[in-house]
Design an enzyme around this catalytic site. Structure first.
Site, PDB file in Angstrom:
ATOM      1  N   HIS A 153       7.875  50.433  55.541  1.00 27.07           N
ATOM      2  CA  HIS A 153       7.872  51.873  55.247  1.00 27.07           C
ATOM      3  C   HIS A 153       6.495  52.503  55.496  1.00 27.07           C
ATOM      4  CE1 HIS A 153      11.899  51.693  53.816  1.00 27.07           C
ATOM      5  NE2 HIS A 153      11.641  51.217  52.610  1.00 27.07           N
ATOM      6  N   LEU A 213      13.031  48.538  62.330  1.00 29.74           N
ATOM      7  CA  LEU A 213      13.056  49.960  62.003  1.00 29.74           C
ATOM      8  C   LEU A 213      13.950  50.114  60.785  1.00 29.74           C
ATOM      9  CD1 LEU A 213      13.518  51.586  65.547  1.00 29.74           C
ATOM     10  CD2 LEU A 213      11.406  51.384  64.225  1.00 29.74           C
ATOM     11  N   ASP A 214      13.576  50.995  59.871  1.00 31.74           N
ATOM     12  CA  ASP A 214      14.400  51.222  58.690  1.00 31.74           C
ATOM     13  C   ASP A 214      15.801  51.680  59.101  1.00 31.74           C
ATOM     14  OD1 ASP A 214      12.173  50.643  57.172  1.00 31.74           O
ATOM     15  OD2 ASP A 214      11.618  52.744  56.879  1.00 31.74           O
ATOM     16  N   LYS A 215      16.735  51.548  58.184  1.00 27.52           N
ATOM     17  CA  LYS A 215      18.131  51.907  58.467  1.00 27.52           C
ATOM     18  C   LYS A 215      18.257  53.347  58.963  1.00 27.52           C
ATOM     19  CE  LYS A 215      22.730  51.980  56.327  1.00 27.52           C
ATOM     20  NZ  LYS A 215      23.500  51.694  55.083  1.00 27.52           N
TER      21      LYS A 215
END
Length: 236
Positions: A185, A101-103
């Site tokens: 993304h 998962l992105d930051k």
């Protein structure tokens, strides 16, 4: 499994630390003191350290509610990672996050040291569905929803048809989006491609696993027997 490796895997210290414990006559198997770290621990054997029964599974499956601002990585020299949120006693060799998962993305994250399961869940041919709660900068129009549902072509891939559910009383700005890939993304790129923008993103489901409503950000728990059974069935 060798006794010294068994205790090291349960976070009783390094192999060197564990060997010293064993030689100091602090470890027993089934009521008998053992001073040789190469002795095998049979399935169901009761291992004790300083008279206390050793517990815990060598293979672990944790469901975490990832908070924002934390990297989905095993380690990082400068920033906190999801592995830093795991208590020392709960860590196991080979523990890693399944997928990423992105930051700034929050929500459901599976961590395990079962490499075969993790590989199966991420294999493109399995198309494991992932559902995200997406907050949008502008209302989702019917045309946008139709584009998402048909799939969007990017330079390196075409997304599979997504399922879009608009949350009621959200002014068309809060949607549940289910996708079947896990490209970099991807959700943000899909919404940008239809002329919108993601302002907040949280994963709420992965395959049969759902994010528990009572699991606070930054917290985690072991999978229940039912959840693990559903997950193992999903990988077949």
């Amino acid at each position: 499994m060798r006794l010294d490796r068994y205790l090291a895997n349960l976070q009783y210290g390094t192999r060197s630390d564990v060997k010293k414990m064993i030689k100091a006559n602090r470890v027993g198997i089934d009521g008998q003191k053992v001073r040789n770290g190469s002795v095998a621990v049979a399935p169901g054997a009761q291992v004790t350290v300083d008279g206390e029964v050793v517990g815990g599974s060598l293979q672990v499956y944790y469901l975490m509610n990832k908070p924002s601002g934390v990297l989905t990585a095993n380690s990082d020299a400068a920033q906190k990672t999801v592995l830093d949120l795991i208590r020392p006693a709960d860590k196991r060799p080979g523990l890693y996050p399944v997928g990423r998962l992105d930051k700034d993305t929050t929500g459901l994250l599976l961590l395990t040291n079962d490499g075969a399961l993790g590989h199966a869940l991420l294999a493109p041919k399995r198309h494991v569905p992932k559902t995200y709660l997406v907050t949008l900068a502008s209302p989702l129009t019917p045309a946008m929803a139709q584009q998402l549902a048909h799939g969007i072509t990017f330079q390196e891939f075409t997304s599979a048809p997504a399922t879009v559910v608009v949350r009621p009383a959200s002014g068309q700005r809060l949607i549940e989006l289910t996708i079947h890939e896990g490209k970099f993304h991807q959700v943000k790129r899909m919404l940008k491609a239809v002329g919108n923008q993601v302002t907040a993103l949280a994963r709420v489901q992965m395959g049969p696993l759902q994010l528990p409503p009572d699991l606070a950000p930054g917290h985690y728990r072991s999978l229940t027997a039912e959840e693990l059974g559903q997950l193992l069935k999903a990988k077949k």
